[in-house]
Design an enzyme around this catalytic site. Structure first.
Site, mmCIF file in Angstrom:
data_model
loop_
_atom_site.group_PDB
_atom_site.id
_atom_site.type_symbol
_atom_site.label_atom_id
_atom_site.label_comp_id
_atom_site.label_asym_id
_atom_site.label_seq_id
_atom_site.Cartn_x
_atom_site.Cartn_y
_atom_site.Cartn_z
ATOM 1 N N CYS A 91 -1.122 34.087 10.114
ATOM 2 C CA CYS A 91 -0.791 34.799 11.350
ATOM 3 C C CYS A 91 -0.290 33.847 12.430
ATOM 4 O O CYS A 91 -0.920 33.689 13.489
ATOM 5 C CB CYS A 91 -2.006 35.591 11.829
ATOM 6 N N GLU A 92 0.802 33.199 12.151
ATOM 7 C CA GLU A 92 1.484 32.313 13.086
ATOM 8 C C GLU A 92 2.978 32.461 12.861
ATOM 9 O O GLU A 92 3.446 32.379 11.712
ATOM 10 C CB GLU A 92 1.105 30.838 12.840
ATOM 11 N N GLU A 110 0.817 -1.215 0.000
ATOM 12 C CA GLU A 110 0.000 0.000 0.000
ATOM 13 C C GLU A 110 0.852 1.267 0.000
ATOM 14 O O GLU A 110 0.839 2.028 0.963
ATOM 15 C CB GLU A 110 -0.910 0.021 1.235
ATOM 16 N N PRO A 111 1.592 1.544 -1.066
ATOM 17 C CA PRO A 111 2.371 2.781 -1.089
ATOM 18 C C PRO A 111 1.472 4.009 -1.211
ATOM 19 O O PRO A 111 0.448 3.982 -1.886
ATOM 20 C CB PRO A 111 3.249 2.619 -2.335
ATOM 21 N N GLY A 112 1.861 5.060 -0.553
ATOM 22 C CA GLY A 112 1.136 6.329 -0.653
ATOM 23 C C GLY A 112 2.104 7.455 -0.928
ATOM 24 O O GLY A 112 2.249 7.917 -2.058
ATOM 25 N N TYR A 155 5.059 17.790 11.240
ATOM 26 C CA TYR A 155 6.143 16.803 11.326
ATOM 27 C C TYR A 155 7.539 17.415 11.281
ATOM 28 O O TYR A 155 8.533 16.686 11.321
ATOM 29 C CB TYR A 155 6.040 15.805 10.155
#
Length: 420
Positions: A346-347, A279-281, A321
């Site tokens: 606005c971060e 199941e590669p993504g 991440y």
């Protein structure tokens, strides 16, 4: 290879420079930005199909009975599901929305596999009504709901947690002892016995997935070995997890090395003639994608900040991440000034890349960020009222809009309480 050409190492194969300008899938990046606006997700369809075939044909050469399922959560839009299905892959779905998208793309439900650690009753009903071909049992609750809802036999796999440690971000590790996914070995044995005692669940085999962004081959082999302790089965789904290079300094584990590792482990530990699924993504779609942005302003203080018209609303990989990306100016490819590429939100944490080398970043210029084909579209959001970007497929110089840009009317469409 010139310094400018070396920048292309992370872009889809076939990306070239023409008169110093970036050309993706036969289309100039600045022309794509002019035609579709920015931010825009660009997918090189030719590269994507080549990558799909590499996986499909490579697995088939190593196993006479096998199939690749695309982990659609990585890029869940109908056009991509259609491309994947046209190339003969199945679709791994993990929720009702992904099921709806895949069905809309014309993918037969029998070619789908349903995942999820908390499948709702509604989602299971949807999958049963559509005729989804394979269900991954993650927990006892899955068994309860399927036994109650299924009116005819359905094929299932039991997801085991092999307790194999991997070197990746903690949020991407899914096969260790503390993971929320799957069943420990003792729990899996009990689930297997229970499923075999039911009348409407057909146990086909086992499933294991140890995480994402993995650049070491050995953990994949150890996961296969762990599955063997539960006995012989007809089907073994070995999951996905192969890492993709995001930066020039990242290591690489090739698809062929990954598949060779799986083949050696399967032939050593599992019964001959078993059906093998993967199941590669991320590793299937990430490098096919490039995001285009416009430079809004350049601010020079203790650092040089290059602000673009996107950021954490269209790429959450950095915030979630700590993923590092690379970038280049589309019309002046190559290194130059070391800058901090920041978003418009606005971060303070809306910092896309710190210390990236850009040549002549000026307002109005187009920035290209490669390896954005996985999870950027998936996790796009409306922070600060941002409009989610379009998706454009390019093939042999012909661009095709497959997901339109969101509009402000779309943002208001779900609000129902307005002043009269």
């Amino acid at each position: 290879m010139t310094a400018a050409e070396s920048v292309l190492d992370l872009f889809p194969t076939g990306t070239v420079l023409v008169d110093g300008e970036l050309v993706i899938g036969g289309s100039r990046a600045i022309d794509l930005a002019a035609a579709f606006g920015t931010p825009t997700y660009v997918i090189d369809e030719g590269f994507l199909r080549d990558r799909i075939r590499h996986y499909r044909d490579g697995l088939a050469r190593r196993f006479s009975d096998s199939r690749v399922y695309f982990a659609s959560k990585a890029l869940p839009c109908a056009a991509i599901c259609r491309v994947v299905a046209e190339e003969g892959l199945g679709i791994d779905i993990a929720g009702g929305g992904e099921l709806v998208v895949a069905l809309a793309a014309g993918v037969p439900a029998s070619d789908m596999l349903l995942h999820g650690n908390a499948k709702t009753t509604t989602e299971i009903k949807m999958a049963l009504a559509a005729g989804v071909g394979l269900y991954v049992i993650d927990n006892e609750g899955d068994i309860d709901r399927l036994v109650h809802l299924a009116t005819s036999p359905v094929d299932v796999l039991v997801r085991v947690r092999p307790s194999v440690p991997v070197h990746t971000h903690a949020a991407l590790a899914t096969g260790d002892v503390d993971s929320k996914f799957g069943l420990g070995m003792d729990q899996a044995e009990a689930a297997i016995k229970r499923i075999r005692a039911t009348r409407n669940l057909r146990l086909k085999g086992l499933h294991s997935h140890i995480g994402s962004g993995i650049f070491e081959a050995d953990p994949f082999a150890k996961a296969v070995e762990a599955m063997a302790h539960l006995g012989d089965f007809e089907v073994y789904d070995l999951g996905g997890g192969l890492g993709e290079r995001y930066t020039y300094s990242d290591p690489e584990l090739s698809i062929d090395t990954y598949l060779d590792t799986l083949a050696a482990a399967v032939h050593t530990h599992l019964p001959s003639g078993s059906r093998i699924l993967i199941e590669p993504g991320r590793s299937l779609v990430a490098r096919s994608g490039v995001t285009l942005y416009e430079v809004i302003n350049v601010k020079r203080s203790s650092k040089t900040f290059v602000a673009i018209d996107g950021g954490m609303a269209d790429n959450l990989e950095v915030s979630l991440y700590g993923q590092r990306f690379e970038a280049t100016m589309a019309s002046s490819v190559g290194g130059g000034e070391s800058v901090t590429l920041v978003g418009r939100h606005c971060e303070t944490g809306d910092e896309l890349i710190d210390g990236v080398s850009l040549r002549d970043p000026t307002p109005g210029g187009i920035v290209a960020v490669p390896v954005t084909g996985a999870y950027c579209f998936t996790m796009a959001n409306n922070y600060n009222g941002a409009l989610r970007p379009p998706v454009v497929l390019v093939t042999n110089g012909v661009p095709r809009l497959v997901v339109r840009r969101e509009t402000y009317d779309d943002i208001l469409a779900r609000d129902v309480d307005f002043p009269t």
